[in-house]
Design a protein around this motif. Structure first.
Motif, PDB file in Angstrom:
ATOM      1  N   ILE A  41     -87.985 -40.542 -38.692  1.00 28.75           N
ATOM      2  CA  ILE A  41     -87.702 -40.234 -37.289  1.00 28.75           C
ATOM      3  C   ILE A  41     -88.975 -40.441 -36.462  1.00 28.75           C
ATOM      4  N   SER A  42     -88.814 -40.983 -35.232  1.00 31.66           N
ATOM      5  CA  SER A  42     -90.002 -41.231 -34.406  1.00 31.66           C
ATOM      6  C   SER A  42     -89.748 -40.800 -32.972  1.00 31.66           C
ATOM      7  N   GLY A  43     -90.826 -40.561 -32.251  1.00 37.25           N
ATOM      8  CA  GLY A  43     -90.733 -40.130 -30.867  1.00 37.25           C
ATOM      9  C   GLY A  43     -91.349 -38.756 -30.705  1.00 37.25           C
ATOM     10  N   ALA A  44     -92.213 -38.610 -29.677  1.00 38.88           N
ATOM     11  CA  ALA A  44     -92.936 -37.343 -29.468  1.00 38.88           C
ATOM     12  C   ALA A  44     -91.984 -36.170 -29.280  1.00 38.88           C
ATOM     13  N   GLN A  45     -90.824 -36.446 -28.667  1.00 36.70           N
ATOM     14  CA  GLN A  45     -89.876 -35.351 -28.407  1.00 36.70           C
ATOM     15  C   GLN A  45     -89.280 -34.789 -29.694  1.00 36.70           C
ATOM     16  N   TYR A  46     -89.453 -35.521 -30.796  1.00 40.78           N
ATOM     17  CA  TYR A  46     -88.879 -35.072 -32.072  1.00 40.78           C
ATOM     18  C   TYR A  46     -89.936 -34.500 -33.025  1.00 40.78           C
ATOM     19  N   ASN A  90     -81.948 -45.448 -35.120  1.00 46.55           N
ATOM     20  CA  ASN A  90     -82.065 -44.680 -33.888  1.00 46.55           C
ATOM     21  C   ASN A  90     -82.255 -43.193 -34.210  1.00 46.55           C
ATOM     22  N   SER A  91     -83.349 -42.627 -33.713  1.00 54.10           N
ATOM     23  CA  SER A  91     -83.699 -41.242 -34.078  1.00 54.10           C
ATOM     24  C   SER A  91     -82.627 -40.236 -33.639  1.00 54.10           C
ATOM     25  N   LYS A  92     -82.124 -40.406 -32.431  1.00 53.96           N
ATOM     26  CA  LYS A  92     -81.102 -39.482 -31.925  1.00 53.96           C
ATOM     27  C   LYS A  92     -79.849 -39.558 -32.795  1.00 53.96           C
ATOM     28  N   GLU A  93     -79.509 -40.783 -33.178  1.00 53.47           N
ATOM     29  CA  GLU A  93     -78.335 -40.977 -34.017  1.00 53.47           C
ATOM     30  C   GLU A  93     -78.507 -40.314 -35.394  1.00 53.47           C
ATOM     31  N   MET A  94     -79.726 -40.328 -35.909  1.00 51.61           N
ATOM     32  CA  MET A  94     -79.994 -39.661 -37.187  1.00 51.61           C
ATOM     33  C   MET A  94     -79.723 -38.164 -37.064  1.00 51.61           C
ATOM     34  N   LEU A  95     -80.185 -37.577 -35.963  1.00 48.48           N
ATOM     35  CA  LEU A  95     -79.968 -36.134 -35.769  1.00 48.48           C
ATOM     36  C   LEU A  95     -78.488 -35.828 -35.597  1.00 48.48           C
ATOM     37  N   GLU A  96     -77.768 -36.749 -34.960  1.00 51.17           N
ATOM     38  CA  GLU A  96     -76.317 -36.567 -34.813  1.00 51.17           C
ATOM     39  C   GLU A  96     -75.624 -36.631 -36.178  1.00 51.17           C
ATOM     40  N   ALA A 145     -82.640 -29.633 -30.860  1.00 52.10           N
ATOM     41  CA  ALA A 145     -83.357 -30.909 -30.808  1.00 52.10           C
ATOM     42  C   ALA A 145     -82.583 -31.955 -30.007  1.00 52.10           C
ATOM     43  N   LEU A 146     -81.250 -31.828 -30.005  1.00 54.10           N
ATOM     44  CA  LEU A 146     -80.396 -32.784 -29.289  1.00 54.10           C
ATOM     45  C   LEU A 146     -80.061 -32.310 -27.875  1.00 54.10           C
ATOM     46  N   ASP A 147     -80.645 -31.162 -27.478  1.00 59.02           N
ATOM     47  CA  ASP A 147     -80.372 -30.590 -26.142  1.00 59.02           C
ATOM     48  C   ASP A 147     -78.894 -30.300 -25.932  1.00 59.02           C
ATOM     49  N   LEU A 148     -78.239 -29.816 -26.965  1.00 59.17           N
ATOM     50  CA  LEU A 148     -76.807 -29.491 -26.856  1.00 59.17           C
ATOM     51  C   LEU A 148     -76.621 -28.001 -26.582  1.00 59.17           C
TER      52      LEU A 148
END
Ligand SMILES: [Fe+2]
Ligand SMILES: [Fe+2]
Length: 148
Positions: A41-46, A90-96, A145-148
């Motif tokens: 997973i990548s991205g500072a927000q994660y 896609n990092s968001k997709e991994m979290l989903e 993490a997904l802002d849900l």
């Protein structure tokens, strides 16, 4: 073979063991999936959830051990089969994908608790209750993490 009503349908000990083995396959898969997602997973927000995914991986291994012990106790044979592992670029997709897995586990474990209790396997029900508590924590971590 003893059949008892679970309120939804009659469940046998053999069926409980079979489904706990299915749950065990998913615990193995979840552990591997979390290790892979943690590393890629990548991205500072994660940043926070990246660390948390490594914690989840360890907890899924603990769940697998607890389920295997229950299966053995009930007279079954703990599986070595691993269910489907999901990943993405896609990092968001991994979290989903991780969230979907947690929600599926929560649904299955609620059912297993009812089944175990209907068979008066209260210690198994208790072990699964403890697993369920952790799965709900995992679900909440991922929703954050997904802002849900
Ligand atoms: Fe788990
Ligand atoms: Fe989990």
């Amino acid at each position: 073979m003893i059949y008892m009503s679970s309120g939804e349908k009659d469940v046998s000990l053999d069926e409980l063991i079979e489904k706990l083995n299915y749950d065990l396959e998913w615990e193995y898969a979840a552990a591997i999936q979390y290790i892979q997602h943690h590393s890629t997973i990548s991205g500072a927000q994660y940043n926070n959830i990246r660390d948390e995914l490594a914690v989840h991986a360890n907890e899924e291994i603990q769940h697998a051990i607890q389920l295997a012990d229950q299966i053995e106790y009930l007279g079954g044979d703990p599986t070595i089969k691993v269910e489907e592992i999901k990943t993405s670029d896609n990092s968001k997709e991994m979290l989903e994908q991780d969230l979907e897995g947690e929600r599926d586990a929560i649904r299955r474990y609620k059912k297993r608790i009812r089944w175990a209790e209907s068979l008066e396997e209260y210690a198994t029900a208790e072990a699964i209750r403890k697993i369920l508590v952790t799965e709900q924590e995992h679900e909440m971590d991922l929703m954050d993490a997904l802002d849900l």
